[in-house]
Scaffold this active site. Structure first.
Site, mmCIF file in Angstrom:
data_model
loop_
_atom_site.group_PDB
_atom_site.id
_atom_site.type_symbol
_atom_site.label_atom_id
_atom_site.label_comp_id
_atom_site.label_asym_id
_atom_site.label_seq_id
_atom_site.Cartn_x
_atom_site.Cartn_y
_atom_site.Cartn_z
ATOM 1 N N THR A 203 3.046 -4.262 -3.417
ATOM 2 C CA THR A 203 4.490 -4.147 -3.587
ATOM 3 C C THR A 203 4.865 -2.860 -4.324
ATOM 4 O O THR A 203 4.133 -2.397 -5.192
ATOM 5 C CB THR A 203 4.967 -5.372 -4.394
ATOM 6 N N GLY B 102 3.222 -13.838 -6.308
ATOM 7 C CA GLY B 102 4.646 -14.136 -6.225
ATOM 8 C C GLY B 102 5.045 -15.547 -6.572
ATOM 9 O O GLY B 102 6.073 -15.770 -7.224
#
Length: 308
Positions: free
Chosen positions: A174, A228
């Site tokens: 990310t 996440g």
């Protein structure tokens, strides 16, 4: 500190990032991309521009670089599709925009910005987000443009091993940026392809306001990267800002406390943070994190491993 003080920090993912896992030339390519992203954002802040423009510009650079899990080079779903997520937030009025599972927008962070600026909504997903992207004239790309040979190989490896979570051993991931501009306003942006082999419409923390992305002029701005599901459960980005507001902790200290909580739950990762008073930094619980920062008073600093 002067009235023209500004600060910018970026990241390109956190995980099991060690020298022996880097391919020849990969480290220099990643540092070049981080440096380019820092300069793109810094140029805006240096000329008196806004933090929201700076974080969008920096993230766009990283989305276009195949060394990161966002935009081109994103992790592929179980069906071999790049399903892209992004969010952006302006700390002035806590305006925000987010998108998930978009498949044809070249720069998902730009689409998140369009949601924030040109719609009544905060979060769009799937075919609706793709339709909004076309309606707003956001630059499109053929779905194959996002796919790299390495990401195809990652998916093949996952399926051949009947594995569940290839990216638990990720080498890059990310991307995100946080900034404080010369007016003391903060902003954050995050973009990701998620995890290799994701199924059933899985969405991680990156596009969720308050989990992977948050900005509030009363406290600071946060962009996260890591496992996440745990970051969602802990509401990491908002939790950091809440600690700043309600306990008086500086934002880097608050980040460390919140990530310790995530670690106790079984999750790992990192965050970049900046406060409206100009303090910027990072915290991570993994062996490495692709990261960089620059300010009006300090030259650019890049890091990959824990000891740098």
């Amino acid at each position: 500190m002067t009235d023209t003080f500004w600060n910018l920090a970026i990241h390109g993912g956190a995980g099991i990032i060690t020298p022996e896992k880097m391919k020849p030339g990969q480290e220099s390519a990643i540092k070049a991309a981080l440096s380019h992203a820092l300069e793109r954002g810094a140029a805006i802040l240096r000329s008196g521009g806004s933090s929201i423009d700076a974080v969008e510009a920096a993230v766009r650079v990283l989305e276009d670089d195949p060394n990161f899990n966002a935009g081109r080079g994103a992790a592929l779903s179980f069906d071999g599709i790049a399903e892209l997520d992004a969010a952006i937030m302006d700390g002035r009025e806590r305006d925000a925009g987010a998108v998930a599972r978009v498949t044809a927008t070249r720069n998902p962070v730009g689409l998140a910005r369009a949601v924030m600026d040109s719609s009544r909504h905060v979060f769009l997903a799937g075919i609706g987000a793709d339709a909004f992207s076309r309606a707003m004239g956001v630059e499109q790309a053929d779905p194959d443009w996002f796919i790299t040979a390495e990401r195809r190989a990652n998916l093949i490896e996952l399926k051949s091993n009947n594995a569940e979570a290839y990216d638990i051993d990720m080498k890059y991931g990310t991307v995100g940026a946080v900034a404080c501009d010369a007016h003391g306003h903060v902003a954050a942006a995050t973009s990701t392809g998620g995890v290799t082999g994701k199924r059933w419409g899985r969405i991680g923390d990156s596009p969720l306001i308050g989990a992977g992305t948050y900005a509030d002029d009363r406290a600071g701005a946060v962009s996260a990267t890591g496992s996440g599901e745990f970051f969602i459960r802990a509401g990491v980005a908002h939790e950091i800002c809440a600690r700043v507001r309600f306990t008086g902790e500086d934002i880097v200290t608050a980040a460390g406390i919140v990530l310790s909580d995530v670690k106790s739950m079984g999750g790992s990762g990192g965050v970049i943070v900046v406060s409206p008073k100009g303090k910027a930094g990072w915290c991570f619980t993994t062996p490495g994190m692709f990261r960089g920062r620059v300010s009006s008073q300090l030259p650019a600093e890049l890091g990959i491993y824990r000891d740098v």
